[in-house]
Design an enzyme around this catalytic site. Structure first.
Site, PDB file in Angstrom:
ATOM      1  N   ASN A 335       0.809  -1.215   0.000  1.00 32.87           N
ATOM      2  CA  ASN A 335       0.000   0.000   0.000  1.00 32.87           C
ATOM      3  C   ASN A 335       0.835   1.253   0.000  1.00 32.87           C
ATOM      4  OD1 ASN A 335      -2.640  -0.599  -0.065  1.00 32.87           O
ATOM      5  ND2 ASN A 335      -2.832  -0.909   2.156  1.00 32.87           N
ATOM      6  N   PHE A 336       1.863   1.193   0.818  1.00 37.32           N
ATOM      7  CA  PHE A 336       2.701   2.353   1.081  1.00 37.32           C
ATOM      8  C   PHE A 336       3.540   2.739  -0.127  1.00 37.32           C
ATOM      9  CE2 PHE A 336       4.833  -1.548   1.800  1.00 37.32           C
ATOM     10  CZ  PHE A 336       6.033  -1.357   1.153  1.00 37.32           C
ATOM     11  N   VAL A 339       9.351  -1.762  -2.235  1.00 38.25           N
ATOM     12  CA  VAL A 339      10.611  -2.033  -1.569  1.00 38.25           C
ATOM     13  C   VAL A 339      11.646  -2.321  -2.647  1.00 38.25           C
ATOM     14  CG1 VAL A 339      11.848  -3.541   0.039  1.00 38.25           C
ATOM     15  CG2 VAL A 339       9.463  -2.943   0.485  1.00 38.25           C
ATOM     16  N   LYS A 356      12.417   0.602   1.774  1.00 40.97           N
ATOM     17  CA  LYS A 356      10.963   0.740   1.674  1.00 40.97           C
ATOM     18  C   LYS A 356      10.691   2.202   1.299  1.00 40.97           C
ATOM     19  CE  LYS A 356       7.156  -1.154   4.426  1.00 40.97           C
ATOM     20  NZ  LYS A 356       6.844  -1.886   5.661  1.00 40.97           N
ATOM     21  N   ASP A 448       1.643  -8.237  13.559  1.00 39.62           N
ATOM     22  CA  ASP A 448       1.480  -8.674  12.175  1.00 39.62           C
ATOM     23  C   ASP A 448       2.437  -9.827  11.867  1.00 39.62           C
ATOM     24  OD1 ASP A 448       0.451  -8.746   9.636  1.00 39.62           O
ATOM     25  OD2 ASP A 448       1.362  -6.876   8.944  1.00 39.62           O
TER      26      ASP A 448
HETATM   27  P1  ADP Z   1       3.991  -4.353   4.067  1.00 36.56           P
HETATM   28  O1  ADP Z   1       3.816  -3.457   5.222  1.00 36.56           O
HETATM   29  O2  ADP Z   1       3.381  -3.828   2.791  1.00 36.56           O
HETATM   30  O3  ADP Z   1       3.554  -5.754   4.337  1.00 36.56           O
HETATM   31  P2  ADP Z   1       6.718  -5.343   4.207  1.00 36.56           P
HETATM   32  O4  ADP Z   1       7.625  -4.682   5.170  1.00 36.56           O
HETATM   33  O5  ADP Z   1       6.183  -6.637   4.630  1.00 36.56           O
HETATM   34  O6  ADP Z   1       5.577  -4.340   3.799  1.00 36.56           O
HETATM   35  O7  ADP Z   1       7.502  -5.491   2.800  1.00 36.56           O
HETATM   36  C1  ADP Z   1       6.850  -5.887   1.616  1.00 36.56           C
HETATM   37  C2  ADP Z   1       7.733  -6.830   0.819  1.00 36.56           C
HETATM   38  O8  ADP Z   1       8.975  -6.219   0.487  1.00 36.56           O
HETATM   39  C3  ADP Z   1       8.108  -8.101   1.547  1.00 36.56           C
HETATM   40  O9  ADP Z   1       7.139  -9.075   1.376  1.00 36.56           O
HETATM   41  C4  ADP Z   1       9.414  -8.473   0.888  1.00 36.56           C
HETATM   42  O10 ADP Z   1       9.195  -9.177  -0.309  1.00 36.56           O
HETATM   43  C5  ADP Z   1      10.041  -7.141   0.574  1.00 36.56           C
HETATM   44  N1  ADP Z   1      10.934  -6.748   1.684  1.00 36.56           N
HETATM   45  C6  ADP Z   1      10.619  -6.006   2.752  1.00 36.56           C
HETATM   46  N2  ADP Z   1      11.667  -5.838   3.574  1.00 36.56           N
HETATM   47  C7  ADP Z   1      12.696  -6.509   3.005  1.00 36.56           C
HETATM   48  C8  ADP Z   1      14.075  -6.746   3.384  1.00 36.56           C
HETATM   49  N3  ADP Z   1      14.574  -6.221   4.516  1.00 36.56           N
HETATM   50  N4  ADP Z   1      14.836  -7.508   2.595  1.00 36.56           N
HETATM   51  C9  ADP Z   1      14.317  -8.022   1.462  1.00 36.56           C
HETATM   52  N5  ADP Z   1      13.061  -7.853   1.055  1.00 36.56           N
HETATM   53  C10 ADP Z   1      12.237  -7.109   1.810  1.00 36.56           C
HETATM   54 MG    MG Z   2       4.218  -7.391   5.099  1.00 37.96          MG
END
Ligand code: ADP
Ligand code: MG
Length: 605
Positions: A335-336, A339, A356, A448
């Site tokens: 949504n935001f 990444v 992100k 979460d």
């Molecule tokens: P949301 O709040 O939308 O769920 P996330 O923090 O879970 O966001 O990140 C979304 C996606 O981005 C993850 O499912 C992953 O595929 C990728 N991602 C997020 N953080 C990392 C990280 N530190 N290293 C590699 N991939 C990441």
């Molecule tokens: Mg997530």
């Protein structure tokens, strides 16, 4: 590594035969009264002491090559507990069936055996020296990797023992032993040209040589003697009893090139993969050419880059944009925004990062949300949690994190189902439990936790991520009350979250149970076709998801514990971590040479 019988109330640990008999006499000598103790003779074995007709019978239980346990000539059982259960129903050749356990008196713990202490010390020293860890990082490394480290030690530890002289001839060994005083029991170990070993020992001013045999499974023994997994254990045992030799081992004939006098023997060192971990892709060297997988400590993300005091000195929440490189490669989206992959230049090195990036058209409160997430992550530092490097405010607001190349656990498992063993899944879920235990200790609730938010560094290393919903609790609060219900992952939420909007570490435990279910079903969606609100009805009817196919019973039992309706009765992460640890160790230990834990290709994904 705790003894597989430590949890049994009738297990006394390393006590002698006489002590066992004294206990049973105190217990009243009724037929079928029994206790279990550690066997001094066979490593990993036990002795069952049973009363019958006012006599006490002692049955050695051997740990067999495949990790099962059996009384000589009897059926095999997967653990000492199962074995005792079996003989309580059927004497099957024993003097009588086991009728009443003689439990340890209150306050008496199982006595650790000589090898337990030695082994613990060795693991600690080994991890400390090879990975240069201290404090919490050291403790976590020991807990998470004990089975693998033990295997490494098993094969190499003798090389740094003061009694080990390497490849020297029989004549050279004699010359060394005859040098100086010649007390009975003065000894050394040498390697023969053929790669086998021998013990040389003085008795009555004469040197005796004993060949050390290695059986098909790799166990060591002197001819006809007790078998051991490692040479150092063999030596420790032969210090206590001669086991067929002319005298027991007493005084070390020291090898001048090995530092002497260490109570905890100094283990050999590994080439450190981490040192080659600069820049982007690193190629860890296989450890001493052995079949072993890369341990979390071998990666560049086990410790925070800020654990280096020089880096910490300059640490700021806001990062400089010119030190941050952003790739086009997108790792994920939400949504935001998205990444992206990138790298960040620290003072001393450049590290891979995941960034992100907030969409520019997003509302103001999204910015605030991301800053909240950043402030939570800023306070966390654990090997099993994705660390934040900092935030960067430039073309958009960006959260810069450690990189976890393997992506989300659910996707990874779904795509690699055939290659990933149950043991591997347990290893990863144990790491998640360690990360969650850390959060619980620090009084943070994640809110979460789900397989999609567990990211993999490699096939054997998981980290918890996505702190977008997380909260820090005030010191005297044990739950967070959400003012309004939001866009919530209902299928992962405990009943009190949905009914009362109350969130605590106990509700994270519920989510952990769901995450376990996802992991052991290799990335399937929980509560398949059901909609979120239907799930609550399902739960209120005392129903729970079924055991995933091929999921071990012990792991399903733990999930069910996590899904205890009342949060007061639900275990905390301290308990959950201990339970999954015990299970993981028990199967990691049984895997012969860890066969399928050894695929190390995963780190390349
Ligand atoms: P949301 O709040 O939308 O769920 P996330 O923090 O879970 O966001 O990140 C979304 C996606 O981005 C993850 O499912 C992953 O595929 C990728 N991602 C997020 N953080 C990392 C990280 N530190 N290293 C590699 N991939 C990441
Ligand atoms: Mg997530």
């Amino acid at each position: 590594m705790p003894d597989a019988a430590n949890h049994l109330p009738f297990f006394y640990g390393s006590i002698s035969r006489t002590e066992a008999e004294e206990h049973l006499k105190l217990g009243g000598m009724l037929d079928g009264l029994f206790l279990l103790r550690q066997c001094l003779r066979s490593l990993g074995g036990y002795v069952l002491s049973v009363v019958f007709n006012l006599r006490i019978y002692h049955y050695p239980i051997e740990r067999q090559l495949n990790g099962t346990y059996a009384i000589s000539g009897g059926k095999s059982h997967c653990g000492p507990e199962e074995l005792c259960e079996y003989y309580s129903k059927d004497p099957d050749g024993l003097c009588c069936n086991l009728r009443k356990p003689y439990n340890r008196p209150c306050g008496l713990e199982p006595r650790p055996g000589i090898f337990d202490n030695l082994r613990d010390n060795m693991v600690r020293e080994y991890v400390r020296q090879n990975w240069k860890l201290e404090g919490d990082a050291l403790e976590q490394a020991i807990i998470s990797q004990a089975p693998q480290v033990e295997k490494l030690i098993a094969t190499t530890a003798h090389e740094r023992m003061p009694w080990f002289h390497g490849t020297i001839s029989r004549e050279e060994a004699e010359r060394k032993l005859y040098l100086g005083s010649q007390p009975d029991g003065k000894f050394l170990m040498r390697e023969k040209e053929s790669g086998t070993y021998a013990l040389s020992l003085i008795y009555g001013k004469t040197v005796y040589h004993y060949r050390i045999d290695q059986d098909k499974s790799g166990k060591y023994s002197i001819p006809e003697g007790t078998k051991f997994d490692t040479l150092w254990q063999l030596v420790e045992y032969l210090k206590i009893r001669p086991d067929g030799m002319i005298h027991f081992l007493k005084e070390i004939c020291p090898n001048p090139s090995v530092p002497a006098g260490s109570a905890a023997p100094v283990p050999p060192s590994l080439p450190r993969a981490r040192q080659a971990a600069d820049g982007d892709g690193y190629t860890p060297e296989p450890i001493r050419g052995e079949k072993s997988h890369i341990l979390p400590m071998d990666t560049s993300v086990y410790e925070s880059p800020y654990s280096d005091p020089e880096e910490l000195k300059d640490r700021k929440l806001f990062l400089k944009r010119d030190l941050l490189m952003i790739d086009e490669v997108e790792l994920g989206a939400g949504n935001f925004g998205c990444v992206k992959k990138g790298s960040y230049k620290l003072k001393k090195k450049q590290i891979d990062v995941a960034i992100k990036i907030l969409k520019n058209d997003s509302e103001k409160n999204m910015k605030a949300e991301m800053m909240k997430e950043a402030k939570i992550m800023h306070q966390l530092d654990n090997p099993y949690i994705v660390r934040m490097i900092g935030v960067c405010e430039a073309e958009s607001l960006m959260l810069v994190m450690e990189m976890a190349t393997g992506g989300p656990l659910n996707k990874f498992l779904a795509s690699k189902k055939d290659q990933i063993s149950v043991c591997n899944v347990s290893e990863l879920m144990h790491q998640v439990a360690m990360g969650m235990k850390y959060l619980e200790d620090k009084n943070f609730v994640h809110r979460d936790l789900a397989a999609r938010n567990v990211l993999l560094v490699n096939q054997h290393y998981a980290k918890i991520s996505d702190f977008g919903l997380s909260k820090a609790l005030a010191t005297d609060d044990n739950y967070y009350k959400a003012r309004t219900a939001g866009k919530w992952p209902l299928k992962w939420y405990a009943p009190e979250c949905i009914n009362y909007r109350k969130f605590s570490s106990k509700s994270d435990v519920w989510s952990y149970g769901i995450t376990m279910w996802e992991a052991f079903s290799y990335g399937q969606k929980p509560y398949k076709k059901m909609k979120g609100p239907e799930v609550l009805t399902f739960i209120e009817q005392q129903k729970r998801m079924e055991c995933p196919a091929d999921c071990p019973e012990e792991m399903y039992r733990l999930m069910r514990d996590c899904w205890t309706y009342k949060w007061e009765d639900r275990p905390g992460f301290k308990d959950v971590e201990l339970q999954i640890r015990a299970y993981y160790y028990s199967i990691a230990d049984k895997q012969e040479n860890g066969a399928e834990m050894l695929t190390d290709g995963a780190s390349k994904n």
